[in-house]
Design a protein around this motif. Structure first.
Motif, PDB file in Angstrom:
ATOM      1  N   THR A  10      41.697  45.990  31.498  1.00 31.18           N
ATOM      2  CA  THR A  10      42.668  45.808  30.425  1.00 31.18           C
ATOM      3  C   THR A  10      43.920  46.583  30.809  1.00 31.18           C
ATOM      4  OG1 THR A  10      40.936  45.598  28.774  1.00 31.18           O
ATOM      5  CG2 THR A  10      43.134  46.165  27.968  1.00 31.18           C
ATOM      6  N   GLY A  11      45.052  45.898  30.791  1.00 32.74           N
ATOM      7  CA  GLY A  11      46.304  46.540  31.156  1.00 32.74           C
ATOM      8  C   GLY A  11      46.787  47.500  30.088  1.00 32.74           C
ATOM      9  N   ARG A  12      47.639  48.407  30.496  1.00 30.58           N
ATOM     10  CA  ARG A  12      48.185  49.406  29.596  1.00 30.58           C
ATOM     11  C   ARG A  12      49.389  48.882  28.818  1.00 30.58           C
ATOM     12  NH1 ARG A  12      49.977  55.535  31.260  1.00 30.58           N
ATOM     13  NH2 ARG A  12      50.669  56.123  29.180  1.00 30.58           N
ATOM     14  N   TYR A  13      50.191  48.036  29.455  1.00 31.51           N
ATOM     15  CA  TYR A  13      51.427  47.540  28.870  1.00 31.51           C
ATOM     16  C   TYR A  13      51.363  46.028  28.666  1.00 31.51           C
ATOM     17  CZ  TYR A  13      53.047  52.068  30.509  1.00 31.51           C
ATOM     18  OH  TYR A  13      53.181  53.415  30.739  1.00 31.51           O
ATOM     19  N   TRP A  58      46.532  39.610  44.932  1.00 31.16           N
ATOM     20  CA  TRP A  58      47.026  38.825  43.801  1.00 31.16           C
ATOM     21  C   TRP A  58      46.600  39.486  42.496  1.00 31.16           C
ATOM     22  CZ3 TRP A  58      43.564  36.861  40.277  1.00 31.16           C
ATOM     23  CH2 TRP A  58      42.230  36.823  40.683  1.00 31.16           C
ATOM     24  N   ALA A  59      47.330  39.156  41.453  1.00 30.13           N
ATOM     25  CA  ALA A  59      46.984  39.634  40.115  1.00 30.13           C
ATOM     26  C   ALA A  59      47.392  38.586  39.098  1.00 30.13           C
ATOM     27  CB  ALA A  59      47.683  40.956  39.809  1.00 30.13           C
ATOM     28  N   ARG A  60      46.612  38.495  38.041  1.00 31.63           N
ATOM     29  CA  ARG A  60      46.937  37.611  36.914  1.00 31.63           C
ATOM     30  C   ARG A  60      46.678  38.405  35.637  1.00 31.63           C
ATOM     31  NH1 ARG A  60      43.113  34.155  37.428  1.00 31.63           N
ATOM     32  NH2 ARG A  60      41.823  34.869  35.727  1.00 31.63           N
ATOM     33  N   ASP A  67      50.090  42.655  22.796  1.00 33.77           N
ATOM     34  CA  ASP A  67      48.728  43.152  23.007  1.00 33.77           C
ATOM     35  C   ASP A  67      48.512  43.506  24.478  1.00 33.77           C
ATOM     36  OD1 ASP A  67      48.211  42.635  20.358  1.00 33.77           O
ATOM     37  OD2 ASP A  67      47.197  40.729  20.741  1.00 33.77           O
ATOM     38  N   PRO A  68      47.660  44.489  24.747  1.00 33.16           N
ATOM     39  CA  PRO A  68      47.317  44.787  26.140  1.00 33.16           C
ATOM     40  C   PRO A  68      46.656  43.559  26.778  1.00 33.16           C
ATOM     41  CG  PRO A  68      46.569  46.538  24.696  1.00 33.16           C
ATOM     42  CD  PRO A  68      47.014  45.396  23.814  1.00 33.16           C
ATOM     43  N   PRO A  69      47.045  43.220  27.997  1.00 36.79           N
ATOM     44  CA  PRO A  69      46.499  42.021  28.639  1.00 36.79           C
ATOM     45  C   PRO A  69      45.172  42.255  29.343  1.00 36.79           C
ATOM     46  CG  PRO A  69      48.108  43.027  30.072  1.00 36.79           C
ATOM     47  CD  PRO A  69      48.095  43.841  28.805  1.00 36.79           C
ATOM     48  N   THR A  70      44.470  41.166  29.577  1.00 35.73           N
ATOM     49  CA  THR A  70      43.332  41.175  30.481  1.00 35.73           C
ATOM     50  C   THR A  70      43.900  40.903  31.866  1.00 35.73           C
ATOM     51  OG1 THR A  70      41.843  40.374  28.780  1.00 35.73           O
ATOM     52  CG2 THR A  70      41.148  40.059  31.069  1.00 35.73           C
ATOM     53  N   LEU A  79      47.987  44.761  42.814  1.00 35.31           N
ATOM     54  CA  LEU A  79      49.402  44.571  42.505  1.00 35.31           C
ATOM     55  C   LEU A  79      49.743  44.934  41.062  1.00 35.31           C
ATOM     56  CD1 LEU A  79      50.018  41.230  44.425  1.00 35.31           C
ATOM     57  CD2 LEU A  79      50.409  43.579  45.207  1.00 35.31           C
ATOM     58  N   TRP A  80      48.877  44.577  40.114  1.00 32.25           N
ATOM     59  CA  TRP A  80      49.170  44.908  38.719  1.00 32.25           C
ATOM     60  C   TRP A  80      49.126  46.425  38.521  1.00 32.25           C
ATOM     61  CZ3 TRP A  80      51.292  41.716  35.338  1.00 32.25           C
ATOM     62  CH2 TRP A  80      51.456  42.176  34.029  1.00 32.25           C
ATOM     63  N   THR A  81      48.238  47.078  39.224  1.00 33.72           N
ATOM     64  CA  THR A  81      48.169  48.537  39.155  1.00 33.72           C
ATOM     65  C   THR A  81      49.474  49.141  39.645  1.00 33.72           C
ATOM     66  OG1 THR A  81      45.777  48.437  39.478  1.00 33.72           O
ATOM     67  CG2 THR A  81      46.854  50.559  39.917  1.00 33.72           C
ATOM     68  N   GLU A  82      50.049  48.600  40.697  1.00 36.74           N
ATOM     69  CA  GLU A  82      51.343  49.072  41.199  1.00 36.74           C
ATOM     70  C   GLU A  82      52.449  48.824  40.173  1.00 36.74           C
ATOM     71  OE1 GLU A  82      52.044  50.863  43.864  1.00 36.74           O
ATOM     72  OE2 GLU A  82      49.938  50.867  44.459  1.00 36.74           O
ATOM     73  N   LEU A  83      52.421  47.667  39.534  1.00 39.08           N
ATOM     74  CA  LEU A  83      53.402  47.369  38.492  1.00 39.08           C
ATOM     75  C   LEU A  83      53.277  48.364  37.345  1.00 39.08           C
ATOM     76  CD1 LEU A  83      55.526  45.667  36.995  1.00 39.08           C
ATOM     77  CD2 LEU A  83      53.656  44.152  36.289  1.00 39.08           C
ATOM     78  N   GLU A  84      52.073  48.636  36.908  1.00 37.71           N
ATOM     79  CA  GLU A  84      51.889  49.571  35.798  1.00 37.71           C
ATOM     80  C   GLU A  84      52.280  50.994  36.187  1.00 37.71           C
ATOM     81  OE1 GLU A  84      48.296  49.117  33.515  1.00 37.71           O
ATOM     82  OE2 GLU A  84      49.320  47.461  32.509  1.00 37.71           O
TER      83      GLU A  84
END
Length: 123
Positions: A10-13, A58-60, A67-70, A79-84
């Motif tokens: 679950t993403g933070r943002y 890749w990340a989706r 809402d926090p994303p899945t 990649l999503w971890t780097e974005l966050e």
């Protein structure tokens, strides 16, 4: 990129269209160069963002409005971890070091950007 991925979290943002957030896009392009982005808004304010890299990463991320994303990720890098990580730095420090960075150009043409303890070299 429709599969489950090697890691599901679950993403933070909330989901972000990185291409519309120039500060985040600039910083991410320097720290993780070569990432391509795609973003879509669907029914019920559902947002989906995809990130892909030629190394197979890749990340989706899918979430509704704020809402926090899945987040599904695969490949050698998250990649999503780097974005966050970039978004967290922006929220914590109020800005990203890419703005106001000093630039040094080496004889071979490589650029080194630095500000405070942060630096990145672009060859």
């Amino acid at each position: 990129m429709t599969g489950g991925g090697e890691e599901v979290t679950t993403g933070r943002y909330p989901v972000l269209d990185v291409r519309e957030a120039s500060d985040v896009w600039s910083m991410l392009s320097l720290t993780v160069p070569g990432v391509e982005h795609r973003y879509e808004t669907g029914p019920d304010r559902r947002r989906t963002a995809w990130m892909v890299h030629s190394d197979g990463s890749w990340a989706r991320a899918v979430g509704r409005w704020t809402d926090p994303p899945t987040v599904h990720q695969g490949g050698p890098r998250r990649l999503w971890t780097e974005l966050e990580r970039t978004r967290n730095r922006l929220n914590t420090e109020g800005g990203l070091p890419v703005y106001g960075a000093r630039v040094r150009i080496a004889p071979d043409g490589a650029l080194t950007l630095s500000r405070g303890s942060w630096s990145v070299t672009v060859a």
